[in-house]
Design an enzyme around this catalytic site. Structure first.
Site, mmCIF file in Angstrom:
data_model
loop_
_atom_site.group_PDB
_atom_site.id
_atom_site.type_symbol
_atom_site.label_atom_id
_atom_site.label_comp_id
_atom_site.label_asym_id
_atom_site.label_seq_id
_atom_site.Cartn_x
_atom_site.Cartn_y
_atom_site.Cartn_z
ATOM 1 N N CYS A 16 0.846 -1.188 0.000
ATOM 2 C CA CYS A 16 0.000 0.000 0.000
ATOM 3 C C CYS A 16 0.884 1.242 0.000
ATOM 4 C CB CYS A 16 -0.937 0.021 1.211
ATOM 5 S SG CYS A 16 -0.084 0.190 2.787
ATOM 6 N N CYS A 19 3.594 1.803 2.605
ATOM 7 C CA CYS A 19 4.878 1.109 2.416
ATOM 8 C C CYS A 19 5.850 1.994 1.638
ATOM 9 C CB CYS A 19 4.668 -0.209 1.671
ATOM 10 S SG CYS A 19 3.554 -1.371 2.467
ATOM 11 N N CYS A 90 29.081 -40.874 -24.559
ATOM 12 C CA CYS A 90 29.577 -41.365 -23.279
ATOM 13 C C CYS A 90 29.920 -40.180 -22.370
ATOM 14 C CB CYS A 90 30.816 -42.239 -23.481
ATOM 15 S SG CYS A 90 32.201 -41.331 -24.218
ATOM 16 N N CYS A 93 32.186 -37.436 -23.589
ATOM 17 C CA CYS A 93 31.609 -36.397 -24.458
ATOM 18 C C CYS A 93 31.090 -35.225 -23.621
ATOM 19 C CB CYS A 93 30.481 -36.972 -25.297
ATOM 20 S SG CYS A 93 30.966 -38.314 -26.412
ATOM 21 N N ASP A 524 10.172 26.247 -33.392
ATOM 22 C CA ASP A 524 11.318 26.490 -34.270
ATOM 23 C C ASP A 524 10.819 26.314 -35.700
ATOM 24 O OD1 ASP A 524 14.085 26.887 -34.904
ATOM 25 O OD2 ASP A 524 14.170 24.754 -35.383
ATOM 26 N N ASP A 724 13.318 20.292 -33.446
ATOM 27 C CA ASP A 724 13.794 18.986 -33.908
ATOM 28 C C ASP A 724 14.910 18.431 -33.035
ATOM 29 O OD1 ASP A 724 15.906 20.587 -34.611
ATOM 30 O OD2 ASP A 724 15.590 20.437 -36.769
ATOM 31 N N ASP A 728 18.353 23.280 -31.491
ATOM 32 C CA ASP A 728 17.559 23.967 -30.470
ATOM 33 C C ASP A 728 17.471 23.170 -29.178
ATOM 34 O OD1 ASP A 728 15.929 21.959 -31.405
ATOM 35 O OD2 ASP A 728 14.641 23.296 -32.547
#
Length: 838
Positions: A16, A19, A90, A93, A524, A724, A728
């Site tokens: 809650c 906490c 085996c 391996c 701009d 953009d 700026d």
């Protein structure tokens, strides 16, 4: 000088708002902790600390003392790769595979099972890749195939939530069933349900009490989390909502159990019957069942707040086709299907029609049409061919293309978008501050009110202990700090996620709140109102002895060294005419003026009128041409060769088609519009008139744009800058809200508080409408959360009884508390239906 470290970590154990507020209050009081923000909805904490003063482990230990746990993640996290391995015969391996893989840097452990022909490799991300692990196994003479791809933190968290929901649902079904049976037995007579004679309280009070005791015990066991969490929190002097439930239901259970003991010990049938009628086992059982129902509904609703993120993450395909040389043959390529996690930068991929592009990359072969709506919100597909870039998660609609991988995994545009949205969802809006402060003291205050209520009714109200206890329990269980804690973050989570689906990236909750307050929009010009692709429209030759081509060649040769968009237009125009440009012998760029230098031994000046005046040249007799061209919205530049004016060159950058209509709608929204540009006054006003903007601030140098924004803010105006993000960026940072236009470029994402992936002004309207919708939603949630508690607690305390009204049954109080949180989350989920077009 010390370096402040920042980290976002998951917090386990919060239930809650009390906490989250408790964690923030304690950590802010620790030396070395710079800032801390805990988000209840995302269950995450943003922490900034000075490592020279305190370590992260110390902070984590302090959080653990409060009863919570931090879950760390980040670069270098341990991942597990499950493999199906063939070719083993085996034990030698399997031992060989373990030895070979263990030798790789970054591999932590290797477990190979010969019987099941499987392997598990634990490795450190960033130090070794899945493909390297599989290549090592292949080099040892065996074949391997990934069984499962790793789930990232978000996916794991989502999976854990689904598992928790399944467990909660099972427990809830049992709890509700037992509670319904308990309620029918305890209050059957009151509800008109006749009880069997064998358990009638008037004839068999002990059986009546024992059956209720037997039914309530499993309900309390199923709801034990309230006690396991709430009671320790109470003794740590940090009570939570679970503490309220534990105390309320615990008091009802203990009181009823005491009555049960008295029934057993008593030999007076009349007293046994009276005691049996004062049992409150059903209150404890039904309360736990109803609150569990509310918790389940709240958790299920909260799981939908991140649906937008889940949808974005699912855009990445699981597998892709890798093109690689076959048998060292440079001409022949083979196709190999690999997991997306195995793709590396530089890989050549084949993407077929109908498949999603798995990486950010460059098309090196083929043509197609790509649907980018999932990233930009733009519904129209985009044609792509050789040399064009494509983004991860976009859909290849038609042709077969070969894509050279540039960015993979967490570095793709899609991954950065997801991270940006997640960070925004984890942030806090300033409007949440009041709810956070109230939540910190709310639970202790409710406990005091509950005790006072019981004592007041018992000593001054003339009621018995059982009824006074009932009033106290009602106060404890009706209080709901969760509704206050969830009011803001759930709306931000859903709103930012919906924005991302529509191509609007909001980087913080604060940006959403400030965007709603904006009264002034500053635009701009270049790249925002216009296409950002200027073209030469006029060349007026006044030299008398130079051809147009010679003058254009001289200007373009000088401008080769410039990065200005106007320079690019000039160079492109010269090259389109097949002109051979030469390198300038020297070059000087003057910000806001133009460029100067030498080309083929001739001194060249190219820029605005001020540049020529600074170099002792006076422009006379051309005012008519300048006024005419400027009046058409064209930028007029002056070319001087060897100390004489040689030409006037006009460059125009056309308005984007949607600009006039978009600006008209922004005006209708009550916003003041200003265009900010470095153009001359006449040119700027001509373009502004075409766009529909009345206010123009012209001839502003790039480094002075931020000063203009500051001046507007000093006037008390809430200001948003739209640009953009290229030249700026300072202005975007200074504005109350920086809105970066673009197509998801890195610089735009870094520069703006809000990033528009489409790169057109319709996105500005969408962003502002979204911010207004989210803030209205937050205020609705906060109103409901505060109003519910302000009205509910006095009613539960018996206020209506004083005026001849009814008292509030604790079971009804518990149901109301459960529904309050659900209503807040449900209201926030309405934002998922927010539309781009109203």
């Amino acid at each position: 000088m010390s370096t402040i470290q920042k980290r976002t970590v998951a917090v386990k154990g919060m239930h809650c708002a009390a906490c989250s507020s408790r964690i923030e209050r304690v950590l802010r009081g620790i030396d070395g902790v710079e800032s801390v923000a805990v988000n209840l909805a995302t269950e995450e904490m943003e922490l900034s600390w000075n490592p020279e003063v305190i370590s992260f482990d110390t902070v984590a230990a302090r959080v653990k003392e409060l009863g919570f746990e931090l879950e760390q993640d980040g670069a270098g996290e341990e991942l597990t790769l499950e493999l199906a391995i063939s070719g083993m015969h085996c034990a030698a391996c399997s031992t060989r595979i373990e030895k070979v893989v263990s030798a790789l840097a970054g591999v932590i452990s290797v477990q190979i099972n010969l019987l099941t022909e499987t392997g598990r490799v634990t490795y450190r991300q960033g130090q070794v890749s899945q493909r390297q692990i599989r290549a090592a196994i292949s080099g040892a003479g065996f074949e391997s195939r990934p069984v499962t791809a790793r789930l990232d933190q978000f996916a794991r968290k989502r999976q854990e939530t689904l598992q928790r929901l399944a467990l909660m649902k099972t427990r809830l079904i049992w709890s509700l069933g037992l509670a319904a049976l308990l309620l029918s037995i305890s209050m059957g007579e009151m509800m008109g349900l006749p009880l069997p004679a064998a358990i009638n309280p008037h004839g068999y009070p002990l059986r009546f009490a024992l059956i209720q005791f037997a039914l309530v015990l499993p309900i309390m066991v199923l709801g034990r989390s309230f006690y396991l969490i709430g009671i320790p929190a109470f003794f740590r002097r940090a009570p939570t909502m679970d503490s309220l439930i534990a105390m309320g239901t615990g008091a009802a259970f203990l009181s009823s159990t005491w009555n049960l003991v008295e029934i057993i010990l008593s030999s007076d049938p009349h007293r046994q019957t009276m005691l049996a009628m004062e049992l409150y086992f059903e209150s404890a059982g039904v309360l736990i069942a109803l609150v569990s129902l509310g918790k389940f509904m709240e958790t299920r609703s909260k799981s939908h707040t991140s649906d937008a993120i889940a949808g974005l993450m699912q855009l990445t395909p699981d597998r892709s086709i890798l093109l690689r040389k076959k048998d060292d043959n440079d001409l022949e390529m083979e196709q190999v299907e690999i997991l997306v996690e195995e793709i590396e930068a530089g890989d050549l991929l084949l993407v077929r029609p109908g498949e999603r592009i798995p990486v950010d990359g460059l098309i090196v072969g083929g043509r197609t049409v790509v649907d980018e709506s999932m990233l930009t919100g733009e519904s129209l597909p985009v044609s792509k061919g050789e040399g064009d870039r494509v983004s991860c998660g976009t859909l290849n609609k038609s042709g077969v293309v070969r894509v050279m991988t540039e960015q993979v995994g967490g570095n793709t545009m899609l991954a950065r978008i997801v991270r940006t949205v997640q960070e925004a969802q984890g942030s806090k809006a300033p409007i949440a501050a009041l709810a956070d402060r109230v939540s910190l003291y709310f639970v202790p205050a409710v406990m005091v009110v509950a005790v006072f209520t019981g004592l007041a009714w018992y000593f001054m109200g003339g009621v018995g202990f059982a009824l006074a206890l009932r009033y106290s329990i009602a106060v404890l269980v009706i209080a709901c700090p969760c509704a206050m804690g969830l009011a803001t973050p759930t709306s931000i989570m859903v709103g930012t996620g919906r924005g991302a689906q529509l191509g609007v990236l909001v980087k913080s909750g604060a940006a959403l709140e400030l965007a709603e307050k904006v009264t002034v929009l500053v635009f701009d010009k270049t790249g925002t109102l216009t296409h950002g692709r200027p073209e030469i429209t006029d060349l007026i030759n006044v030299s008398g002895d130079e051809s147009d081509e010679q003058l254009l060649s001289l200007a373009a040769s000088l401008e080769q060294s410039s990065e200005h968009p106007l320079a690019e237009a000039l160079v492109a125009a010269a090259r389109s005419k097949g002109m051979a440009l030469c390198q300038p012998e020297d070059f000087v760029a003057t910000i806001g003026r133009g460029v100067s230098g030498r080309v083929e031994g001739r001194k060249i000046l190219f820029g605005n009128r001020q540049l020529l005046q600074d170099n002792g040249l006076v422009v006379e007799g051309r005012e008519g041409d300048v006024a005419r061209l400027s009046g058409l919205g064209k930028t007029v530049l002056f070319l001087a060769v060897d100390g004489r004016l040689a030409a006037l060159i006009a460059i125009a950058d056309g308005l984007k088609p949607e600009v006039p209509a978009a600006l008209s709608r922004l005006k209708q929204m009550g916003l003041r519009l200003i265009m900010l540009t470095g153009d001359q006054e006449l040119t700027a006003r001509a373009i502004a008139a075409q766009a529909g903007i009345d206010e123009v601030i012209s001839q502003v140098l790039p480094d002075k744009k931020a000063d203009t924004i500051r001046e507007l803010r000093q006037q008390g105006l809430w200001t948003a800058m739209v640009g953009d993000g290229i030249n700026d960026a300072p202005a975007l940072a200074v504005a109350d809200v920086g809105i970066a236009m673009g197509t998801g470029t890195d610089i735009a994402i870094e520069s703006g508080d809000i990033v528009l992936m489409q790169g057109n002004l319709d996105g500005v309207i969408l962003a502002l409408r979204l911010s207004r919708a989210v803030m209205v939603n937050i205020r609705q949630n906060l109103f409901w959360a505060f109003a519910y508690n302000i009205v509910g607690i006095p009613v539960a305390a018996g206020l209506l009884v004083l005026f001849g009204g009814p008292s509030l049954n604790p079971m009804i109080a518990g149901a109301a508390m459960a529904l309050s949180s659900v209503s807040v989350v449900g209201n926030a989920l309405r934002l998922r239906r927010f539309r781009a077009i109203p």
